[in-house]
Structure formats: structure tokens, C-alpha cells
Design a protein around this motif. Structure first.
Motif, PDB file in Angstrom:
ATOM      1  N   HIS A 191       0.822  -1.216   0.000  1.00  7.90           N
ATOM      2  CA  HIS A 191       0.000   0.000   0.000  1.00  7.90           C
ATOM      3  C   HIS A 191       0.857   1.269   0.000  1.00  7.90           C
ATOM      4  CE1 HIS A 191      -3.604  -2.336   0.649  1.00  7.90           C
ATOM      5  NE2 HIS A 191      -3.144  -2.850   1.767  1.00  7.90           N
ATOM      6  N   ALA A 192       2.183   1.139  -0.003  1.00  9.55           N
ATOM      7  CA  ALA A 192       3.057   2.300   0.201  1.00  9.55           C
ATOM      8  C   ALA A 192       2.848   3.371  -0.877  1.00  9.55           C
ATOM      9  CB  ALA A 192       4.521   1.864   0.230  1.00  9.55           C
ATOM     10  N   GLU A 193       2.553   2.964  -2.090  1.00  8.81           N
ATOM     11  CA  GLU A 193       2.354   3.935  -3.172  1.00  8.81           C
ATOM     12  C   GLU A 193       1.191   4.884  -2.862  1.00  8.81           C
ATOM     13  OE1 GLU A 193       1.481   3.837  -7.983  1.00  8.81           O
ATOM     14  OE2 GLU A 193       1.604   1.963  -6.871  1.00  8.81           O
ATOM     15  N   GLY A 194       0.259   4.405  -2.059  1.00 11.26           N
ATOM     16  CA  GLY A 194      -0.890   5.226  -1.683  1.00 11.26           C
ATOM     17  C   GLY A 194      -0.538   6.396  -0.784  1.00 11.26           C
ATOM     18  N   LEU A 195       0.709   6.436  -0.280  1.00 10.47           N
ATOM     19  CA  LEU A 195       1.152   7.532   0.597  1.00 10.47           C
ATOM     20  C   LEU A 195       1.688   8.720  -0.188  1.00 10.47           C
ATOM     21  CD1 LEU A 195       3.082   5.362   3.248  1.00 10.47           C
ATOM     22  CD2 LEU A 195       0.723   6.210   3.391  1.00 10.47           C
ATOM     23  N   ASP A 196       1.905   8.546  -1.493  1.00 11.67           N
ATOM     24  CA  ASP A 196       2.500   9.622  -2.284  1.00 11.67           C
ATOM     25  C   ASP A 196       1.633  10.880  -2.213  1.00 11.67           C
ATOM     26  OD1 ASP A 196       4.355   7.724  -2.951  1.00 11.67           O
ATOM     27  OD2 ASP A 196       3.771   7.576  -5.062  1.00 11.67           O
ATOM     28  N   HIS A 243      -8.059   2.022  -5.870  1.00 10.73           N
ATOM     29  CA  HIS A 243      -6.813   2.356  -6.566  1.00 10.73           C
ATOM     30  C   HIS A 243      -5.828   2.900  -5.543  1.00 10.73           C
ATOM     31  CE1 HIS A 243      -8.191   1.771 -10.585  1.00 10.73           C
ATOM     32  NE2 HIS A 243      -9.086   2.728 -10.559  1.00 10.73           N
ATOM     33  N   LEU A 244      -4.532   2.691  -5.774  1.00 12.11           N
ATOM     34  CA  LEU A 244      -3.538   3.316  -4.893  1.00 12.11           C
ATOM     35  C   LEU A 244      -3.221   4.741  -5.335  1.00 12.11           C
ATOM     36  CD1 LEU A 244      -1.085   0.413  -4.049  1.00 12.11           C
ATOM     37  CD2 LEU A 244      -2.668   1.599  -2.515  1.00 12.11           C
ATOM     38  N   LYS A 245      -3.468   5.058  -6.617  1.00 13.06           N
ATOM     39  CA  LYS A 245      -3.275   6.434  -7.103  1.00 13.06           C
ATOM     40  C   LYS A 245      -4.593   6.921  -7.674  1.00 13.06           C
ATOM     41  CE  LYS A 245       1.120   7.539  -6.465  1.00 13.06           C
ATOM     42  NZ  LYS A 245       2.125   7.641  -7.516  1.00 13.06           N
ATOM     43  N   VAL A 246      -4.943   8.146  -7.327  1.00  5.35           N
ATOM     44  CA  VAL A 246      -6.201   8.732  -7.804  1.00  5.35           C
ATOM     45  C   VAL A 246      -5.932  10.168  -8.251  1.00  5.35           C
ATOM     46  CG1 VAL A 246      -7.585   7.296  -6.244  1.00  5.35           C
ATOM     47  CG2 VAL A 246      -6.851   9.572  -5.504  1.00  5.35           C
ATOM     48  N   THR A 247      -6.788  10.671  -9.121  1.00  6.13           N
ATOM     49  CA  THR A 247      -6.699  12.061  -9.554  1.00  6.13           C
ATOM     50  C   THR A 247      -7.974  12.771  -9.113  1.00  6.13           C
ATOM     51  OG1 THR A 247      -5.385  11.406 -11.468  1.00  6.13           O
ATOM     52  CG2 THR A 247      -6.337  13.610 -11.511  1.00  6.13           C
ATOM     53  N   PRO A 248      -7.877  13.578  -8.034  1.00  6.81           N
ATOM     54  CA  PRO A 248      -9.089  14.233  -7.512  1.00  6.81           C
ATOM     55  C   PRO A 248      -9.724  15.163  -8.558  1.00  6.81           C
ATOM     56  CG  PRO A 248      -7.306  14.332  -5.900  1.00  6.81           C
ATOM     57  CD  PRO A 248      -6.702  13.858  -7.196  1.00  6.81           C
ATOM     58  N   GLU A 268      -2.755  15.912 -11.676  1.00  4.63           N
ATOM     59  CA  GLU A 268      -1.725  14.956 -11.282  1.00  4.63           C
ATOM     60  C   GLU A 268      -2.314  13.908 -10.333  1.00  4.63           C
ATOM     61  OE1 GLU A 268       1.625  14.701 -12.092  1.00  4.63           O
ATOM     62  OE2 GLU A 268       1.020  16.093 -13.674  1.00  4.63           O
ATOM     63  N   PRO A 269      -2.033  12.634 -10.561  1.00  5.05           N
ATOM     64  CA  PRO A 269      -2.481  11.637  -9.587  1.00  5.05           C
ATOM     65  C   PRO A 269      -1.716  11.765  -8.277  1.00  5.05           C
ATOM     66  CG  PRO A 269      -1.123  10.618 -11.291  1.00  5.05           C
ATOM     67  CD  PRO A 269      -1.295  12.055 -11.691  1.00  5.05           C
ATOM     68  N   ARG A 270      -2.368  11.375  -7.214  1.00  6.65           N
ATOM     69  CA  ARG A 270      -1.719  11.334  -5.896  1.00  6.65           C
ATOM     70  C   ARG A 270      -2.106  10.035  -5.206  1.00  6.65           C
ATOM     71  NH1 ARG A 270      -4.581  15.833  -2.182  1.00  6.65           N
ATOM     72  NH2 ARG A 270      -4.332  17.181  -3.981  1.00  6.65           N
ATOM     73  N   GLY A 271      -1.402   9.726  -4.134  1.00  2.00           N
ATOM     74  CA  GLY A 271      -1.718   8.529  -3.364  1.00  2.00           C
ATOM     75  C   GLY A 271      -3.115   8.616  -2.772  1.00  2.00           C
ATOM     76  N   VAL A 272      -3.781   7.489  -2.734  1.00  2.00           N
ATOM     77  CA  VAL A 272      -5.173   7.480  -2.257  1.00  2.00           C
ATOM     78  C   VAL A 272      -5.260   7.933  -0.802  1.00  2.00           C
ATOM     79  CG1 VAL A 272      -5.162   5.034  -1.521  1.00  2.00           C
ATOM     80  CG2 VAL A 272      -7.302   6.113  -2.258  1.00  2.00           C
ATOM     81  N   PHE A 273      -4.190   7.723  -0.009  1.00  2.00           N
ATOM     82  CA  PHE A 273      -4.230   8.138   1.402  1.00  2.00           C
ATOM     83  C   PHE A 273      -3.996   9.649   1.551  1.00  2.00           C
ATOM     84  CE2 PHE A 273      -2.663   3.638   1.661  1.00  2.00           C
ATOM     85  CZ  PHE A 273      -3.898   3.103   1.991  1.00  2.00           C
ATOM     86  N   ALA A 274      -3.640  10.323   0.467  1.00  2.00           N
ATOM     87  CA  ALA A 274      -3.555  11.787   0.439  1.00  2.00           C
ATOM     88  C   ALA A 274      -4.790  12.360  -0.255  1.00  2.00           C
ATOM     89  CB  ALA A 274      -2.273  12.231  -0.278  1.00  2.00           C
ATOM     90  N   PRO A 323     -13.414   7.717  -2.665  1.00  3.55           N
ATOM     91  CA  PRO A 323     -14.078   6.528  -2.108  1.00  3.55           C
ATOM     92  C   PRO A 323     -13.400   5.220  -2.518  1.00  3.55           C
ATOM     93  CG  PRO A 323     -15.392   7.462  -3.888  1.00  3.55           C
ATOM     94  CD  PRO A 323     -14.233   8.411  -3.667  1.00  3.55           C
ATOM     95  N   HIS A 324     -12.528   5.276  -3.513  1.00  2.12           N
ATOM     96  CA  HIS A 324     -11.935   4.044  -4.054  1.00  2.12           C
ATOM     97  C   HIS A 324     -10.664   3.695  -3.284  1.00  2.12           C
ATOM     98  CE1 HIS A 324     -14.957   4.255  -7.134  1.00  2.12           C
ATOM     99  NE2 HIS A 324     -14.598   5.499  -7.395  1.00  2.12           N
ATOM    100  N   ARG A 325     -10.832   3.294  -2.010  1.00  2.00           N
ATOM    101  CA  ARG A 325      -9.763   3.075  -1.059  1.00  2.00           C
ATOM    102  C   ARG A 325      -9.648   1.588  -0.734  1.00  2.00           C
ATOM    103  NH1 ARG A 325      -9.517   8.074   0.707  1.00  2.00           N
ATOM    104  NH2 ARG A 325      -8.054   7.590   2.388  1.00  2.00           N
TER     105      ARG A 325
END
Lengths: 137, 137
Positions: free
Chosen positions: A51-56, B77-82, B87-93, B97-99
Motif C-alpha cells: 500500500h506504500a504507493e498510496g502515501l504519495d 486504486h492506490l493512485k487517484v486524480t481528484p 496529477e495523480p496522488r496517493g489514495v491516502f492523500a 471513495p476508491h480506497r
């Protein structure tokens, strides 16, 4: 579906907390009323590598909402008496860990990211707490 | 334990949201950046009767944190584009809803309690959203 027909959902830990607190009893009682007491408590959120990529994109200095499992709660009550109070109240009007779904919520400050590890301050969880989600505060 | 050895946790809905929004696409895009857009959106949190006692002590006029399931998310997804970004960012940033664990968090204002039903404003969930927890804000 559960045996009473209610829908259930499965969660999987995305990581684990590393904390100076070993057991719930180690956490100061003030946590409920003045979270500022924890500003200096440092620890780590170890996110599993998959899941680390999700921290970017998480910015040092920012505040993070952390959802976690009260994995030592063990039981739940609908009425609880918070520390320092004498009258019981509904569990949804409290932050007791003994909830129907033992999910906790806290806000920490991100000091630094090192790969899949977030160095944070403001911790009020115990060592080994399973992390469910991280969101920007 | 799941098939990769990670511990899993089972949640059960404690209630359901009644909202003027029928589908995620009905919710204004502004939700992420200015929650104030929802101050006037009224709806109900119907708590299943077996948990109603847990609502005792909630004060009308107070703010409540609501944890819920993004039950229409469908994938993660681990990367999402709000919305509105390139630019895509990490889902935890993000608040996508796609977590990995599709748990959402919002804050509503309690207008009134009628038995096991909370009348609230500030809703940004869709009709039928499963409620997991309520905490004082």
C-alpha cells in the motif's frame, strides 16, 4: 449477510502502529478531553509495502486522520461512563473503545515519510494497533 | 486471517443514511474542498433499534463524526486524480471513495433526535449508505 440479516463488511489492516504505549492502561486519561497532551508523543505508522504507493503526496507538517482498530477492546457496551464522569451516556456520544464497531479515529502530525513508514507525533494508540485508513485532515 | 496472512476485521452496519442524493453522481463536486456547500442539505441517520440506546446524550446543535461505508465504490486504486486536479496522488492523500478499505468520514450537525432517528444537516452521503459508527466531533 450476518445471521440476523444485517449486511457485514470486511476490513483488512493496511499497516500497524509503533508507539511508546504498550497497553491501553499506559495511555494518559486526558486523551478524551485534551488531545494536546499528546503533541510530543512520537511514533511510526508502518504501512504494509503493497500500500506504500498510496502515501504519495502526503506533506510533512500536515495533519492526518488515522482510522484504526481498537484491537484490545474485547467487548462493547451501549452505555458507557467516561473517565471523570459519573453518569453513563450512549456509546455514540463517547469515544469509548468498547463500541459496536471498534474503530477509532485520531489526528496525528506527519513529521517525515521514509518509504512505507510515516514518522508522526500526537500518537494516542498502543503498539501494534492495526491501521485501517489514512486521510488528509 | 486472509489468504495472504493479514488479519481481517468484520464490521456490521449500525444504521442507514436517508439522503436527498440517490447516486454518487448527484453529490456536488465541491464536497472535497468546501464542505460548507452542504450545510443546508438535510437528511436522516436511521440507527437500527438494537443500537438506539447508544444515542443517549447526543445534544441537538452539536456536530457528529459519522463513519460510513462507500458501498457503491466497487474498486480501489492506490493512485487517484481528484476532481479539478491533473496529477495523480496517493489514495491516502485523498478522500476518494476508491480506497483499500472503503470507509468514509464526514461531519454533520444534529438538528434533533426522534427515537432511533437522527435528523441532521450537512449530509454528503447517498441514500442507503451503511453507517458504521457515530462519535462526538
Amino acid at each position: 449477510m450476518s445471521d440476523d440479516g444485517r449486511v457485514t463488511y470486511g476490513l483488512r489492516a493496511i499497516g500497524v502502529v509503533h508507539s511508546p504505549y504498550g497497553e491501553p492502561a499506559d495511555i494518559p486519561r486526558e486523551w478524551n478531553c485534551r488531545k494536546g497532551a499528546f503533541d510530543a508523543v512520537a511514533g511510526e505508522l508502518e504501512i504494509f509495502p503493497e500500500h506504500a504507493e498510496g502515501l504519495d503526496g502526503l506533506e510533512p507538517g500536515s495533519s492526518l486522520v488515522v482510522l484504526f482498530v481498537f484491537h484490545k477492546a474485547g467487548y462493547s457496551h451501549l452505555k458507557v461512563t467516561p473517565p471523570g464522569e459519573t453518569e453513563p451516556r450512549g456509546v455514540f456520544a463517547s469515544r469509548s473503545p468498547h463500541r459496536p464497531n471498534p474503530i477509532g479515529l485520531t489526528v496525528v502530525r506527519l513529521a517525515a515519510r521514509e518509504g512505507n513508514v510515516l514518522k508522526v507525533t500526537g500518537l494516542d494508540m498502543v503498539e501494534g494497533t492495526p491501521i485501517i485508513d489514512i486521510k488528509p485532515a
